[in-house]
Scaffold this active site. Structure first.
Site, mmCIF file in Angstrom:
data_model
loop_
_atom_site.group_PDB
_atom_site.id
_atom_site.type_symbol
_atom_site.label_atom_id
_atom_site.label_comp_id
_atom_site.label_asym_id
_atom_site.label_seq_id
_atom_site.Cartn_x
_atom_site.Cartn_y
_atom_site.Cartn_z
ATOM 1 N N ASN A 180 -14.067 -30.455 -16.614
ATOM 2 C CA ASN A 180 -15.346 -30.916 -17.200
ATOM 3 C C ASN A 180 -14.042 -31.068 -18.372
ATOM 4 O O ASN A 180 -13.317 -30.454 -18.835
ATOM 5 C CB ASN A 180 -16.218 -29.642 -18.309
ATOM 6 C CG ASN A 180 -16.469 -29.746 -19.206
ATOM 7 O OD1 ASN A 180 -15.648 -30.072 -20.156
ATOM 8 N ND2 ASN A 180 -17.819 -29.146 -18.953
ATOM 9 N N SER A 229 -20.381 -32.753 -16.792
ATOM 10 C CA SER A 229 -20.657 -32.600 -18.357
ATOM 11 C C SER A 229 -21.679 -31.535 -18.097
ATOM 12 O O SER A 229 -22.763 -31.000 -17.528
ATOM 13 C CB SER A 229 -21.447 -33.976 -18.760
ATOM 14 O OG SER A 229 -22.082 -33.872 -19.994
ATOM 15 N N GLU A 230 -21.889 -30.773 -19.291
ATOM 16 C CA GLU A 230 -22.490 -28.742 -19.094
ATOM 17 C C GLU A 230 -23.943 -29.583 -19.222
ATOM 18 O O GLU A 230 -24.488 -28.535 -19.356
ATOM 19 C CB GLU A 230 -21.948 -28.362 -20.480
ATOM 20 C CG GLU A 230 -21.862 -29.111 -21.704
ATOM 21 C CD GLU A 230 -20.201 -29.064 -22.036
ATOM 22 O OE1 GLU A 230 -19.712 -30.058 -21.141
ATOM 23 O OE2 GLU A 230 -19.498 -28.699 -22.837
ATOM 24 N N ASN A 231 -24.385 -30.493 -20.191
ATOM 25 C CA ASN A 231 -26.013 -30.423 -20.875
ATOM 26 C C ASN A 231 -26.400 -30.824 -19.303
ATOM 27 O O ASN A 231 -28.131 -31.256 -19.142
ATOM 28 C CB ASN A 231 -25.742 -31.870 -21.538
ATOM 29 C CG ASN A 231 -25.239 -33.237 -20.718
ATOM 30 O OD1 ASN A 231 -24.140 -33.302 -21.075
ATOM 31 N ND2 ASN A 231 -26.011 -34.141 -21.401
ATOM 32 N N SER A 253 -26.200 -25.941 -15.032
ATOM 33 C CA SER A 253 -24.450 -26.534 -15.201
ATOM 34 C C SER A 253 -23.795 -25.374 -15.466
ATOM 35 O O SER A 253 -22.608 -24.923 -15.287
ATOM 36 C CB SER A 253 -25.327 -27.470 -16.686
ATOM 37 O OG SER A 253 -23.799 -27.453 -17.017
#
Lengths: 230, 231, 230, 231
Positions: free
Chosen positions: A30, A53-55, A95
Site C-alpha cells: 500500500n 488502494s484502501e478504497n 479492503s
C-alpha cells in the site's frame, strides 16, 4: 547554488526509486498519499509488485492518459488511476480486513514525526481541530512492514525525534525510514543508519536529526560487544 | 515474476509439519478440496488440528485424515454423517478432541482470524451447552458470548478458476467456506479446475483476491470431478 | 383405520401448506431440514418468497430434474437444488452475517422439544456424544421470526413441554408452532392455540401437549379481564 | 410481486424523520449517492446523525446536508476537504458533534452492525488520541480497543445496476463503502444507473444480494453522471 556546491541528498523521484528497490517481487504493497505515490512509477523492471488502494482495489496501475479518467476508478487520494491486468475490486470492509488481517507485505507512508522507537505521528497536527486519520492507523497496525518515505526535515525542523510531540498514529510501528538524506532502520538498539544519500555525511545527518543515530558498522560492532558481555 | 502454481498436490502440501492447524473448505462434498486432502493423507503429517464444517459427510474429506490417525483435534459444526464412525471411536478412546461450534460462529471466527480481530461478541449459543465456560456480557439487554478468532497454518480450499496471481472464482455453492478460510491461513493452497493468465478473469467478478492465495494446484481433467455430493 | 374414524390432523404436505400461507410476499425465508423443506413446494401462487440456504445462496428453487443434478449447487442438507432467476451466491461468512444480522424475515425449523416459553431444543438428543448444531443456533438468534414445523408428538411423547429437558438451541426464540394438529402461538401469556387441524378438538390437543394451552378466544377474554384488574 | 423501485429520489426519502441516523456511501465523489442526498436536502429532515467516510470532499455529498443545517452529529474518518468550511464553523460554535474513526474501524463497525455483532476488539487506534476513553484489553500481548457496531435507520448507497429484487452490482471502485453500508440499515435505498428484470444479472457476480436493498431509484440518463471526482 554555486557550481562548487556538491549535490546533497536525493530528489523526490530518487527517494521513491530507493524505496522501490527494497520492495520484493510478489509483494502486496500500500502506498500512502504524497511522495509514496511516486513509488508506483519506479518499480524495477521485471518485478511484479501488486499495489493496494484502501478504497477497494488490488493491482493499481499508472495514471490514465488525459481524457481517459474514470470517476469510478480512483485511488485512496481520490485521483483517477488505472487497473493492471490481474487487478480486482472489493468493498472498503474487505479492503480493511485485508489491511488489518496482516495480508499486506508493506505500507509506504508519509509522516509528520517519527520517534527513535518507531512511534509514528502522521494524522493530525497539534492544536488543530480536525485530524484526517483515514486508513493510517489501520495500515500501521496491520501491515507486515511500515516504511516511511519523507523529507528528512520540515523546513529545517527535524522530523525524526526522541519522542513524538504530535498526536500518535501508532506506537512502535515503523521498520525503516527513507528520507532525502538517508535510509535508517528502527531497531531494538535504536536508529541505525543503513545508507547515506550522495553528499551526506553521518555528522550532517545527525545535525538534522533530533534523536541519536548509529551507523550500521558501529551498530554491528556494538552488537558484538554486547554478545561478549552476555 | 509471481508464480504460485505447484506441479501437483503432493508438492503443494509437502512442507506441512506435525502439529499444524489446517482449515479445510467445503460443505459436505461441495467445494471440498479432496485432492489436497488425499495428498496430505499420503504425506502423513500427524497431530493435526483440523477446522472444517462437516466431518464424516464424505469419505474423501477430513474423515480420510481421521482414518489415517493424523488428527488430534477437530473444530466443526456438524460432526456426523455416514463416515463419522472412526471419529466417534476416537472420541470415545480419547485420541481426538472435538469442539462443536455453531456454523455461523465458526464462519465468523475464521473471518475474524483473517481480518485481524482477536475476539468479538455474539448472542449465538448464549444460554446453551455450547456456550458453557465462555465469557459472557450483556449488550442491548441480551446475553452475548465472547468468541475468539481462528487462524490456520494452512488452508485447503477448492476454486473453479484461478489466474497466475492467485485470484479465484468459484462455481455456485462451491464457495461456502472456501473464500473465508482463504483469508485466515498463513499459507492458503487452492485446488482449481483451471489456471489462466492474469487479466483473463474480469476484475469485477473475482471473489478471492490474489493476496489471499499462496499456492495453486491445477486438477488433472480426468480426476477433476467428484460424481456424488454425498455417499 | 376403520371407515368411521374421522381423519385427524394434517398430512405433512398439508402442514407445509399451512405454514406457507403465513409467509408474506417478498419475505426472505430459511427452511430447515425435514418437513420445513416441503414448504418450498407449496408457496401460494403469485407470492414471491425468496428462500435462503445457509451454505450461501438466496433464491433457492425446486429440485432439479433427474440427470440435471449439479454437485456445486446444493442446499443446507447437501441435496442438489436449483437457483431461481434473481438468485445469488455468496460465502458461508456472508450467509451467516445475513442470518445473524437479522436480515431474514423468518426461519422455519424442526424441533425435538419446544417449551411453553418458546425455548427450543433441536440440535442434540440427551445422552449422546455428538450434536449436530449446524446453523440452528445462528438462525434462532438471528431471524426476525422463528416458526417451528413439526409432528405434534414423537411416537406419542409430547414435544411441546413446560421446560425442555434436551439441550437448548436457544431460549425464548420461538414465535409460532405449526404441528400436524394445530397452529400455536408462543406469547407472553403462554401458548395460545390459533387454529386446530381437521378433527382435532382443544381437549384432544391438550392431552397430547405437556404444557398448558389456551385457546385464542379464551386468551382474548383473559386479556380483557387482566385489563380490568389493572 | 416484489417491487422496490420508487418513482424518484424524493419519494424514496420522503419518510425520513428528524433525528434519524443515516449511512451515506461513497469515497469522496466516487460511488456517492448524490441524488438521494439532494432529495434529502429538499425534504429537510433535521438533527440527523450521519455516518460517511469523507466530509467536505465534494459539495454534493454530506457537505450539502451540513450547509442546510440538517446535521447534528457526524461519524467519519476524513472530515476535511474543500467543502469542509461549514463543518468547521459548526464544530466551533457547537452545533455539530464530530466523532473521528479510523477508516478500517469505521468499515468494520458498520460491517458488525450488519452482521449482528454488537462489539469487537481491534488494535487500531490503541495508544492514540482516538482510543482515549475506550475500553481496552490485551490479546496476544497487544493492547486492543473494544469497538461498538454502527447501524443506521437508513443507508443511502450508489450502485451501477440493480434488478427488481434489489440485487446490485457496482462499477469499479464505486463499491467502496456502499456494499457494507447496505447491510447495516433498517432501510437501504440505492440509486442506480439501471434497473433490469430478475435473472438478467449473473448470480455469480452479484455483490449486494437482494435481501439488503429495500428501495431503488433509477437515475435519469441526463442526470446520471458526475463529471468530476473532486472539485
Amino acid at each position: 547554488m554555486s557550481k562548487d556546491q556538491q549535490k546533497v541528498g536525493w530528489s523526490k523521484i530518487e527517494l521513491a526509486t530507493r524505496v522501490a528497490q527494497d520492495l520484493e517481487d510478489g509483494w502486496f504493497v500500500n502506498l500512502g498519499i504524497g511522495i509514496p505515490t511516486l513509488v508506483a512509477d519506479v518499480i524495477p523492471e521485471g518485478r511484479e509488485i501488486i499495489l493496494h488502494s484502501e478504497n477497494g482495489l488490488l493491482g493499481l496501475g499508472p495514471k490514465p492518459e488525459p481524457g481517459e479518467e474514470d470517476m469510478d476508478l480512483v485511488n485512496a487520494g481520490k485521483e483517477p488511476i488505472t487497473l493492471k491486468p490481474g487487478g480486482s475490486f472489493f468493498s472498503q470492509s474487505d479492503s480493511f480486513a485485508m489491511i488489518r488481517g496482516g495480508h499486506l507485505d508493506a505500507a509506504v507512508l508519509g509522516a509528520f514525526q517519527v520517534s527513535m522507537y518507531g512511534d509514528l505521528a502522521s494524522w493530525k497536527l497539534p492544536n488543530t481541530t480536525l485530524g484526517r486519520v483515514g486508513g493510517a492507523m489501520d495500515l500501521t497496525v496491520g501491515s507486515k512492514r511500515i516504511f516511511l518515505c519523507m523529507q528528512h526535515t520540515s523546513k529545517g525542523t527535524p522530523k525524526i525525534v526522541e519522542e513524538c510531540t504530535y498526536p500518535l498514529t501508532a506506537p512502535r510501528c515503523v521498520d525503516r525510514i527513507y528520507t532525502d538524506l538517508a535510509v535508517i532502520d528502527v531497531t531494538d538498539d535504536g536508529l541505525v543508519v543503513q545508507e547515506l544519500a550522495p553528499g551526506v555525511t553521518f555528522e550532517y545527518l545527525q545535525e538534522r536529526t533530533a534523536a541519536p543515530l548509529k551507523n550500521h558498522a558501529n551498530s554491528i560492532l556494538q552488537e558484538e560487544t554486547l554478545h561478549i558481555n552476555d | 515474476m509471481i508464480q504460485k502454481k505447484f506441479e501437483n498436490a503432493a508438492k503443494a502440501v509437502a512442507d506441512i509439519k506435525d502439529g499444524a492447524t489446517l482449515l479445510v473448505g467445503g460443505f459436505g462434498g461441495s467445494g471440498l478440496p479432496s485432492h489436497l486432502v488425499a495428498a496430505l493423507v499420503e504425506q502423513g503429517a500427524k497431530n493435526l488440528t483440523v477446522v472444517s464444517n462437516n466431518i464424516g459427510a464424505v469419505s474423501d474429506g477430513v474423515a480420510a485424515l481421521i482414518s489415517n490417525n493424523q488428527v488430534r483435534r477437530i473444530i466443526c459444526s456438524f460432526p456426523v454423517g455416514p463416515h463419522a464412525d472412526e471419529l466417534i471411536e476416537r472420541l470415545q478412546n480419547g485420541t481426538i478432541e472435538l469442539e462443536i461450534v455453531p456454523q455461523g460462529t465458526l464462519a465468523e471466527r475464521i473471518r475474524a482470524g483473517g481480518a485481524g480481530i482477536p475476539a468479538f461478541y455474539t448472542p449465538t449459543a448464549a444460554h446453551t451447552e455450547l456456550g458453557e465456560g465462555k465469557e459472557t456480557r450483556e449488550f442491548n439487554d441480551r446475553l452475548h458470548l465472547l468468541e475468539q478468532a481462528i487462524t490456520g497454518d494452512y488452508a485447503f480450499i477448492k476454486g473453479h478458476r484461478a489466474d497466475r496471481w492467485g485470484n479465484l472464482v468459484y462455481n455456485k455453492t462451491q464457495r461456502n467456506f472456501n473464500p473465508v478460510m482463504a483469508t485466515a491461513a498463513r499459507i492458503t493452497i487452492a485446488e482449481v479446475d483451471e489456471i489462466v493468465e492474469v487479466g483473463e478473469i474480469d476484475p469485477e467478478i473475482i471473489v478471492t483476491p490474489s493476496v489471499f492465495v499462496h499456492r495453486l494446484v491445477q486438477l488433472e481433467p480426468q480426476r477433476e470431478g467428484r460424481v456424488l455430493v454425498n455417499e
